[in-house]
Design an enzyme around this catalytic site. Structure first.
Site, short mmCIF file in Angstrom:
data_model
loop_
_atom_site.label_atom_id
_atom_site.label_comp_id
_atom_site.label_asym_id
_atom_site.label_seq_id
_atom_site.Cartn_x
_atom_site.Cartn_y
_atom_site.Cartn_z
N SER A 225 33.49 55.70 48.24
CA SER A 225 34.11 56.22 47.04
C SER A 225 33.35 57.41 46.47
O SER A 225 33.81 58.04 45.52
CB SER A 225 34.18 55.12 45.98
N ASN B 220 28.71 49.08 51.12
CA ASN B 220 28.23 49.90 50.01
C ASN B 220 28.99 49.62 48.72
O ASN B 220 28.50 48.89 47.85
CB ASN B 220 28.33 51.38 50.39
N ASP B 221 30.21 50.16 48.60
CA ASP B 221 30.94 49.99 47.35
C ASP B 221 31.21 48.53 47.00
O ASP B 221 31.24 48.17 45.82
CB ASP B 221 32.27 50.75 47.42
N VAL B 222 31.34 47.68 48.01
CA VAL B 222 31.70 46.28 47.75
C VAL B 222 30.54 45.49 47.15
O VAL B 222 30.70 44.34 46.76
CB VAL B 222 32.19 45.56 49.02
N VAL B 223 29.38 46.11 47.09
CA VAL B 223 28.25 45.43 46.44
C VAL B 223 27.72 46.27 45.27
O VAL B 223 26.61 46.06 44.81
CB VAL B 223 27.09 45.17 47.43
#
Lengths: 455, 96
Positions: free
Chosen positions: A422, A381-384
């Site tokens: 996050s 999720n957050d990493v993209v």
């Protein structure tokens, strides 16, 4: 000769249906259009032998002029500009149906009230499709930049439509065709098509074009009844109903209803909040996602910790093998914080027999996304989240991310619509090129595998 | 002459056929299929040719001429564009 002509039309109608059927599966799609093309050729050539025909020189000239212009423009247009060309050609078809009706009305020789009514209806629908498609073309081509909206537009449009209906009814009831009323009828119908398409935004245009496509089909069918031509009736009706269904499917893929597309634009504003994410999440089902990947050239899989939680890595490996066997180039993009510690993901994948040389880290893979057809995000999720790159106000701004949003298509497998680790809204999920595949990671990959196998 | 109920039956059956054909088409084929059906209603060319062929007087001829030219554009353009789009399916499948 009469029998040969009728049989030729019969064959053409059959080839159209066969062709469309084949076009609805990616495996046979290519020769579908060829079958339909043969049908068209047969029907056109045999029409030259219809009894009692004149004006052959005019006819060949017109075919030549229209055909060459369309051939040239169709060959030249860039792949990205295809939708507006479809709109343009579709509009031409609608205009042609209108022109047929106009000639018949000018001649004024109808066998019965029914045929007259069908001619007028076909003229109305064809004209609406003609002017509406031209507006759609102009919008997508960038000739008309902004949606044109004004207060009371819906009321105004309805009024124009009613005027067109009233004039059409006058033609039918009076049965007496003075040039003036015919002209006013066509003018009102054309005006309605234009006003109908003007307020619709560019993003919704493909749905609207599909609707006009269905309408043209219907108009062609009606004029087919008037001319007693079975090929036109069948082909037109098939397109009318197939087009209607296709329009609904397209609206659904965009997570909109057709009514929403056509009428919601009234009164909406384009205000953009500073930190709000624009757009909506658009779902996809596993069959579509599987087909999309099977026919891609380059696929990048982005696994996140969610994949490991779902124990999906063995299934992911199976999916990779299937895609490789089809000649798809499959890579894995591993974010430094994928998994629970650096390198965690590599281990998880190695355990599932994913070859090491298929795994790429952030710096290696990011330049490859723009040339990638499908980026498959599983449990990441957050990493993209592109906000990390683009939105200075975002809590994760500055975090190095995988630029999945730059891929041509993004498929995100996700349990639900919740936020990431996050707690930040992920702008990727709202992207125009992103489709959400909701469900458990392992189950969804399993369905993707089935979808690819079924091809 | 196709009259009354026969016409209705043809209309109904063709409508069902069209609906069934589209059935479960994957999203990536939406645009090519829209383009393909756009080509199929290019059959309006046949009708436009008949209309022009039976036209008498300059006004009918002009309108008929426009109709045939537009219809030819629909048929030819629809074919070229659809063919080009579907071409991509071949290339991605054949590259082993």
């Amino acid at each position: 000769m009469h029998n040969i002509i009728q049989i030729s039309y019969f064959i053409a109608a059959f080839l159209f249906i066969l062709g469309l059927k084949r076009m609805s599966s990616p495996v046979t799609a290519r020769n579908g259009i060829v079958w339909a093309g043969i049908g068209m050729l047969v029907a056109t050539l045999i029409t030259f032998f219809e009894p009692g025909m004149q004006n052959y020189l005019l006819m060949t000239t017109a075919i030549f002029v229209g055909g060459v212009a369309a051939f040239w423009s169709g060959k030249k247009v860039a792949m990205t500009d295809m939708p507006q060309m479809i709109a343009l050609y579709n509009g031409m078809g609608g205009g042609a149906a209108g022109a047929i009706a106009a000639v018949e009305l000018l001649k004024g020789e109808f066998h019965s009230q029914t045929f007259l009514t069908l001619a007028v209806l076909g003229a109305l629908i064809g004209s609406v499709s003609f002017s509406g498609s031209l507006v759609a073309f102009a919008k997508l081509q960038g000739l008309l930049r902004r949606p044109m909206r004004f207060p009371g537009q819906l009321l105004f449009n309805t009024a124009v439509f009613l005027v067109a209906i009233a004039l059409g009814a006058m033609l039918i009831i009076q049965g007496e065709f003075t040039g003036g009323i015919i002209l006013m009828f066509f003018a009102a119908a054309l005006a309605y098509g234009m006003f109908m398409a003007l307020p619709i935004g560019g993003a919704d245009m493909p749905v609207v074009i599909s609707l006009f496509n269905a309408l043209t089909g219907l108009a062609v069918a009606f004029e087919g009844f008037v001319l007693n031509n079975a090929a036109m009736i069948i082909a037109g009706t098939v397109v009318g109903s197939a087009g209607t269904l296709l329009t609904q499917l397209m609206a659904k893929a965009m997570n909109r209803s057709l009514g929403n597309v056509l009428f919601s634009s009234f009164g909406s504003s384009d205000a953009a909040g500073a930190d709000s994410v624009q757009g909506s999440m658009k779902p996809i089902d596993a069959v579509d996602a599987g087909v999309m990947m099977a026919f891609a050239e380059r696929v990048i899989i982005i696994p996140g910790y969610g994949m490991a939680v779902a124990q999906a890595q063995h299934k992911v490996h199976e999916l990779m093998e299937l895609l490789l066997a089809r000649g798809v180039d499959v890579k894995f993009a591993i974010h430094p914080v994928a998994g629970r510690m650096p390198g965690h993901m590599n281990v998880l994948l190695a355990e599932a027999n994913v070859p090491y040389d298929r795994l790429y880290d952030l710096d290696e893979i990011n330049p490859a996304f723009p040339q990638t057809d499908v980026a498959l995000v599983i449990g990441a999720n957050d990493v993209v989240n592109p906000s990390a790159r683009t939105n200075p106000d975002s809590p994760i701004y500055g975090m190095p991310i995988l630029n999945a949003d730059q891929a041509k298509n993004v498929i995100v497998i996700k349990r639900g619509q919740g936020k990431g680790f996050s707690g930040v809204e992920n702008a990727l999920f709202y992207g125009d090129n992103t489709r959400m595949l909701y469900g458990d990671g392992q189950a969804m990959i399993g369905e993707l595998i089935e979808a690819v196998k079924d091809l | 002459m196709i009259e009354g109920m026969t016409a209705l039956y043809i209309f109904m059956l063709a409508a069902v056929a069209g609906y069934e054909i589209i059935g479960r088409v994957p999203v990536i084929l939406h645009t090519p299929l829209m383009s393909g059906s756009n080509f199929v209603h290019g059959i309006v060319l046949v009708g436009a040719m008949v209309a022009l062929g039976q036209a008498s007087g300059p006004l009918e001829q002009v309108v008929g001429f426009i109709g045939v030219a537009l219809a030819a554009g629909n048929a030819v353009g629809g074919y070229v564009v659809t063919e080009r789009m579907l071409e991509m399916f071949k290339s991605s499948k054949g590259s082993k």
